[in-house]
Design an enzyme around this catalytic site. Structure first.
Site, PDB file in Angstrom:
ATOM      1  N   ASP A   1       0.825  -1.206   0.000  1.00  0.00           N
ATOM      2  CA  ASP A   1       0.000   0.000   0.000  1.00  0.00           C
ATOM      3  C   ASP A   1       0.858   1.254   0.000  1.00  0.00           C
ATOM      4  O   ASP A   1       1.536   1.543   0.987  1.00  0.00           O
ATOM      5  CB  ASP A   1      -0.909  -0.008   1.232  1.00  0.00           C
ATOM      6  CG  ASP A   1      -1.948   1.097   1.201  1.00  0.00           C
ATOM      7  OD1 ASP A   1      -2.011   1.830   0.197  1.00  0.00           O
ATOM      8  OD2 ASP A   1      -2.704   1.225   2.183  1.00  0.00           O
TER       9      ASP A   1
ATOM     10  N   ASP B   1      -1.670   6.299  -6.396  1.00  0.00           N
ATOM     11  CA  ASP B   1      -1.991   5.345  -5.345  1.00  0.00           C
ATOM     12  C   ASP B   1      -2.281   3.977  -5.930  1.00  0.00           C
ATOM     13  O   ASP B   1      -3.145   3.834  -6.797  1.00  0.00           O
ATOM     14  CB  ASP B   1      -3.197   5.849  -4.548  1.00  0.00           C
ATOM     15  CG  ASP B   1      -3.553   4.935  -3.391  1.00  0.00           C
ATOM     16  OD1 ASP B   1      -2.624   4.494  -2.685  1.00  0.00           O
ATOM     17  OD2 ASP B   1      -4.746   4.659  -3.193  1.00  0.00           O
TER      18      ASP B   1
END
EC number: 3.4.23.-
Length: 498
Positions: free
Chosen positions: A178, A377
């Site tokens: 992440d 992201d």
């Protein structure tokens, strides 16, 4: 005077002909197009649903095939295999539309968490009351947790994961990767409450290198939410959909396959973890904060290439090994002074069919307060754009697709969909990102027109957001190696280098 009128008439006619000719050339120049392989995309919708999440190629690694990895230093290259989350969960859905709606619901939670975390950082929040509360039998009281929502490995994120060893001897497990999180954590015995994962839950007593951190440890002071019990540092991370992980902060050795291992990595040992998805044992934070794995290993760069989530294939995550080439698209890697977790990218605009989309000059800038901007992201799926930018991009695309059969008026996040059920391939306008500095990245057609069911409905894979923050998601990143040069503050985007 007659001669003047005659001359004026000639000039006027000349200007008219010139203008008409230019207009005609503009109208006659066809837009740039890509070919979308409809059949291949729809075949993949069936493939991902038929994957067996228990197959040995994903869930086991033979110990005898691993040599003892060397200890990592800040210049050493490391490499990990990268898998799509849906390798584990797709078979739980009855059809592809159900899988898609589940993805988009998770995605909305993810985005809400990111926006809230940045808003708290920009506007400021009193964290004095954001402490975990424990009762006397040491079970964590989830109803009393009042921390701001953040992004992470919740149902609203965790799109890609890799197999990593923790402890000595190393116990291999799948961890979510992440770029929007910093705290590394795994589920640990004894479990007050642990969700189901594919590997045995980590037992810290089985590792000779596991060490609990005291309340005075520097890593403890770096947590957003922490507490102290029996001089042990306790951590808590909460996520956008209400899920969370709570436990003690510790250090242990982390092993990256045969590439290398790192001692004394700070990570959460979670004894109470709820709401997280089936499969992965925890999270590896690749964000820009001080507790992320990238900062703890002092990596000068890292890169990943995200394969199509419907393909069932794997790609790689690499540290300190991929160099930017002359043919790569590059963009400034920007940082928000108010929050160091997220990687901001300098984006100037888009083009559709080879024509620039008209946008205000500063629409993607971070303002003086820290609001706005564009982050890259890997955990967000669908690219979110500030509403004005989204409307302009969508309208430019609609203008060049009037000949295509429209599908449902809206499906979840999407308001622009098409019916390609009778087609094997289709020509669609190109879409490109333009970055500050002059470079651009042309997207493959499958990175902006995606199937939402297995019957031929495809949607334009962008969505508006009422926030001033825009997010480039992993649908648009698929098939492109993204390199974060942390030493030079540059992001590289290289197509077909997976």
């Amino acid at each position: 005077f007659p001669r003047f009128l005659s001359l004026l008439a000639v000039v006027t006619l000349s200007l008219f002909l010139t203008t008409t000719d230019a207009s005609s050339r503009s109208l006659s120049t066809p837009p740039k197009t890509n070919v979308l392989d409809v059949v291949s995309s729809l075949q993949q919708t069936q493939t991902i649903l038929s994957l067996d999440p228990t197959r040995s190629s994903l869930t086991t690694t033979k110990p005898e095939s691993l040599s003892d990895p060397v200890f990592f230093n800040s210049s050493s290259p490391l490499s990990l295999e990268l898998h799509s989350r849906d390798t584990f969960v797709a078979s739980q859905h009855k059809d592809y539309k159900s899988l898609t709606l589940s993805r988009l619901e998770r995605d909305s939670s993810r985005v809400a968490g990111i926006v809230a975390k940045i808003r708290f950082a920009v506007e400021g929040v009193d964290r004095s009351d954001l402490k975990p509360v424990y009762n006397e039998d040491t079970r964590y009281q989830t109803e009393d947790l009042t921390t701001p929502v953040v992004s992470g490995a919740s149902q609203g994120s965790g799109e890609y994961f890799s197999r990593i060893g923790v402890g000595t001897p190393a116990k291999e497990m799948y961890l979510v990767l992440d770029t929007g999180s910093d705290v590394n954590w795994i589920q640990c015995e004894p479990c007050a409450d642990c969700y189901q994962q594919s590997d045995p839950v980590f037992n810290p007593t089985s590792s000779s290198t596991y060490k609990s951190l005291t309340c005075s440890a520097p890593q403890c002071s770096l947590l957003e939410t922490s507490a102290c019990r029996s001089n042990k540092c306790l951590y808590q991370v909460s996520y956008g959909d209400g899920s969370f992980t709570v436990g003690e902060l510790a250090t242990d050795t982390v092993t990256f396959g045969n590439s290398g291992k790192i001692n004394n990595v700070a990570l959460g040992c979670g004894h109470d973890n709820e709401g997280l998805f089936t499969g992965a044992a925890g999270l590896l934070g690749l964000g820009g904060g001080v507790l992320s794995i990238t900062n703890q290993m002092k990596a000068t760069s890292f890169s990943y290439c995200l394969v199509d989530r419907d393909s069932g294939k794997s790609s790689s995550l690499d540290f300190n090994s991929v160099q930017l080439g002359g043919g790569d698209a590059t963009a400034p890697l920007l940082r928000n002074k108010k929050i160091d977790t997220f990687y901001y990218v300098g984006l100037s605009g888009f083009s559709v069919g080879g024509e620039k989309v008209v946008l205000p000059d500063a629409i993607f800038d971070v303002d003086a307060s820290g609001s706005g901007g564009v982050i890259l992201d890997c955990g967000t799926a669908v690219t979110r754009l500030q509403t004005q930018a989204y409307n302009s991009l969508r309208d430019a695309f609609l203008k060049l697709t009037v000949n295509l059969k429209k599908g449902s008026s809206s499906i979840s996040l999407f308001d622009t969909c098409y019916d390609f059920s009778s087609l094997s391939t289709v020509k669609v306008p190109t879409v490109a990102f333009h970055f500050t500095g002059g470079k651009s990245l042309d997207l493959p057609a499958k990175n902006y027109l995606i199937p939402v069911d297995d019957s031929g409905t495809f949607c334009f894979a962008f969505a508006p957001t009422s926030s001033s923050l825009s997010i480039i998601g992993n649908v648009q990143q698929q098939g492109t190696r993204i390199t974060y040069d942390l030493s030079k503050n540059v992001i590289g985007l290289s197509g077909n280098k997976c």
